[in-house]
Each structure stands twice: as C-alpha cells, then as structure tokens.
Design an enzyme around this catalytic site. Structure first.
Site, PDB file in Angstrom:
ATOM      1  N   ASP A 103      17.274   2.722 -12.291  1.00 54.76           N
ATOM      2  CA  ASP A 103      18.202   1.686 -11.823  1.00 54.76           C
ATOM      3  C   ASP A 103      19.192   1.327 -12.924  1.00 54.76           C
ATOM      4  O   ASP A 103      18.816   1.210 -14.094  1.00 54.76           O
ATOM      5  CB  ASP A 103      17.424   0.451 -11.383  1.00 54.76           C
ATOM      6  N   GLU A 147      15.583   0.038 -15.593  1.00 52.48           N
ATOM      7  CA  GLU A 147      14.171   0.410 -15.531  1.00 52.48           C
ATOM      8  C   GLU A 147      14.008   1.743 -14.809  1.00 52.48           C
ATOM      9  O   GLU A 147      14.930   2.240 -14.162  1.00 52.48           O
ATOM     10  CB  GLU A 147      13.341  -0.653 -14.826  1.00 52.48           C
ATOM     11  N   GLY A 160       9.772   3.750  -3.614  1.00 55.20           N
ATOM     12  CA  GLY A 160       9.454   3.437  -2.233  1.00 55.20           C
ATOM     13  C   GLY A 160       9.789   4.570  -1.286  1.00 55.20           C
ATOM     14  O   GLY A 160      10.706   5.363  -1.524  1.00 55.20           O
ATOM     15  N   ARG A 190      12.946   7.085 -10.013  1.00 53.11           N
ATOM     16  CA  ARG A 190      14.257   6.494  -9.753  1.00 53.11           C
ATOM     17  C   ARG A 190      14.635   5.625 -10.932  1.00 53.11           C
ATOM     18  O   ARG A 190      13.825   4.845 -11.428  1.00 53.11           O
ATOM     19  CB  ARG A 190      14.206   5.652  -8.470  1.00 53.11           C
ATOM     20  N   SER A 235       9.711  -3.925  -7.648  1.00 54.00           N
ATOM     21  CA  SER A 235      10.293  -4.412  -6.397  1.00 54.00           C
ATOM     22  C   SER A 235      10.991  -5.754  -6.538  1.00 54.00           C
ATOM     23  O   SER A 235      11.112  -6.506  -5.574  1.00 54.00           O
ATOM     24  CB  SER A 235       9.223  -4.503  -5.283  1.00 54.00           C
ATOM     25  N   GLU A 245       2.807  -5.594  -4.614  1.00 50.53           N
ATOM     26  CA  GLU A 245       3.643  -4.697  -3.809  1.00 50.53           C
ATOM     27  C   GLU A 245       2.856  -4.021  -2.694  1.00 50.53           C
ATOM     28  O   GLU A 245       3.269  -2.996  -2.166  1.00 50.53           O
ATOM     29  CB  GLU A 245       4.297  -3.649  -4.710  1.00 50.53           C
ATOM     30  N   TYR A 276      13.962  -4.681   0.939  1.00 54.45           N
ATOM     31  CA  TYR A 276      13.018  -4.298   1.979  1.00 54.45           C
ATOM     32  C   TYR A 276      13.173  -4.996   3.325  1.00 54.45           C
ATOM     33  O   TYR A 276      12.643  -4.524   4.322  1.00 54.45           O
ATOM     34  CB  TYR A 276      11.586  -4.551   1.472  1.00 54.45           C
ATOM     35  N   ASN A 332      11.397   3.660 -12.030  1.00 53.14           N
ATOM     36  CA  ASN A 332      10.327   3.525 -11.048  1.00 53.14           C
ATOM     37  C   ASN A 332       9.655   4.889 -10.902  1.00 53.14           C
ATOM     38  O   ASN A 332      10.303   5.855 -10.504  1.00 53.14           O
ATOM     39  CB  ASN A 332      10.886   3.085  -9.696  1.00 53.14           C
TER      40      ASN A 332
END
Length: 308
Positions: free
Chosen positions: A255, A269, A275, A253, A148, A20, A214, A271
């Site tokens: 998801d 998951e 990002g 975060r 990611s 990443e 992205y 994070n």
C-alpha cells in the site's frame, strides 16, 4: 494428471480468532468456491477450537492460508505448518512476522532506502506531549500489529491524540504514530515475483478505512490508475523492492501514498495474506492481467511451499 489432481488434498485455513475474522471468513469462502469449481479436493478449516488436531489428522498435501491478522498472518501459523512439513501459500515465518509489525517493516525499509512516512512508536511509557517535537499534524494513529485499517484514527489536533491512542491500544500494546500524507492512495499487488498493474483508490471517507475497504459501495477503484507509464513502471518496481526487502514470497500487496505537494511516493505496509473478497484488490489487479479469480486461486496454490 490434471492440475486439480496435482494439488492432492488441500486444507483451506480461514476464520480464526483475530479482529479480521469476518473478512477472513469471506476470503476463505471465496477460495473454497474457486477450488470447488476447479474440482480440487479440499477441506475448509475454521481456525478455532481444536483446529490444529483436525489439520494434523487430515492427511493434507498443502494448505491455502486465508487467515488474516494475528495468528494467521504473523508467522505463527506459518511456523506450525513448517513443523508439520505442510507446504503453504504465501510468505514464510520471518517475513510474515516482519510484515505484520508495521514499525519493524518501516525500520527495514528505511535501511534499504525505501521511502515511508516519518513515524514513531509509542508505548505506555511514552510521553506523548513530546510528539510535537518530531511530528506535525495531521497524523494517523495505528495499532502496530493489526490489518484491514482496524483501530486506525486520523488526528487533526493534538487534543484528539489521546483518544486515538486509547482506541489503538485497545487492540495492541505498540502504537504507530505516522505522519499523514495528503494525496492519492495506491496499491500494488505482487504475484510470484511480478508486480501487477497499480490500482488507485478513491473514497469519500477521511481515509481508506475498514468500511471503505469491505462495506462501502461508493469506494472507487481506478484501473488503469491514471499514472503515466513511466510513473507506474517506477511504482511497480518500488513496490516489488519493498516486498523483497522483507523476504516475502508468493503473493501480497503493498500500500502506497503519493504526496500531492511533491509527487513522491511513500510506502505504508505490506499485506502478506491479502483479502479475497468481492471488494479485494489483488483479484482486481490479476483480472487486469487476464487472470480470473479461479485462475488466481490456482496460481497462488500452485506455489505453496515450505520456506525453511
């Protein structure tokens, strides 16, 4: 003393050597730009080469960790910073390691009654011909320790499974094979003990993959997310419970998928170093709460601490 002075000298860790890296370079660049506009004394450190010596010699007061993926989001950097006694942003050693391990995260969630899709972990010794006894198509195959959406493949026939596993195995020895959830995808940002407004994600890709996250300009971010007030309140509470279940701190975060057939939410998951790019979700959610990007960066930095 102004807020910029109260931070002292800040090291921004970014880049690194993980899969990443490119995303981390963008995140770190955006963080540095925000700190510069806020007159914060900082130094950007690309975590490659002899970066540890540079960090130790810099007489820093705190660290903004913008490293994504292995080495920066899995507890290793956090442990190093703990040894140096340098306060840092985000979660501690144990929570970072757990969140980076998708399978371990799911084990903990299951034990806490938090809904997550059915799954199994396979290694090189696993007989994949037996997976059909516990899981049904379609499936999503993931490296257990990447972020990611790197290395992920949707599998719609059993013939596709070996190549999907090979793709994931090129990045990780442990592979997560997870039941596909047909439905809408959401994400819930958490900032300093509060879950932020839910964002619904829509993409023309088969799932919200790396390109959709992205690179693509046609990914759609719905905020408000379209859920009823009761549903959104419940989802935010569930996401915060999932975040706290693995002892995360600061920001992150979660998801989520919602099954079209049942309306149930399933968590995917966490994070722990989200990002901070022009496509990133935490800044969008923070903006909905009236917090611009510069304010978000300063707020995250203000909570830098040692977790012990």
């Amino acid at each position: 003393m102004g807020i910029a002075d109260s931070f002292g000298k800040v090291a921004v860790l970014y880049g690194g050597n993980s899969a990443e890296r490119d995303v981390s370079l963008k995140s770190g660049g955006a963080v540095c730009d925000a700190l510069s506009k806020s007159n914060v004394d900082f130094e950007a450190i690309d975590a490659t080469g002899d970066w540890m010596s540079r960090l130790m010699a810099g007489r820093f007061d705190r660290v903004f960790n913008a490293l994504h993926g292995r080495g920066g989001e899995d507890g290793k950097v956090q442990g190093f910073l703990e040894c140096l006694g340098l306060p840092y942003t985000g979660s501690g050693v144990a929570a970072s390691a757990v969140a980076m391990d998708k399978a371990l995260t799911k084990h903990i969630w299951v034990g806490n009654g938090i809904p997550t899709p059915k799954y199994t972990v396979i290694t090189e010794q696993t007989d994949i011909s037996l997976l059909s006894e516990t899981l049904s198509l379609p499936l999503i195959v993931k490296p257990a320790h990447e972020g990611s959406s790197i290395g992920m493949t949707k599998v719609t026939s059993w013939d596709e499974l070996p190549s999907a596993i090979d793709k994931a195995r090129s990045l990780d020895g442990d592979i997560l094979v997870e039941q596909w959830v047909t439905g809408s995808e959401y994400t819930v940002a958490v900032l300093n003990g509060e879950s932020l407004p839910v964002i619904k994600l829509e993409t023309d890709h088969s799932f919200y993959d790396y390109d959709a996250k992205y690179l693509s300009d046609d990914t759609r971010y719905l905020l408000p997310c379209g859920l009823s007030e009761e549903e959104e309140t419940g989802l935010r509470a569930l996401a915060l419970k999932a975040f706290n279940a693995i002892d995360c701190h600061g920001w992150g975060r979660v998801d989520v998928m919602r099954d079209d057939a049942t309306g149930n939410f399933y968590l995917l998951e966490v994070n722990t170093v989200p990002g901070m790019t022009d496509h990133s979700l935490v800044p969008m959610a923070a903006s909905a709460k009236g917090m611009d990007f510069r304010m978000l960066v300063l707020d995250v930095l203000s909570k830098a601490s040692l977790k012990g």
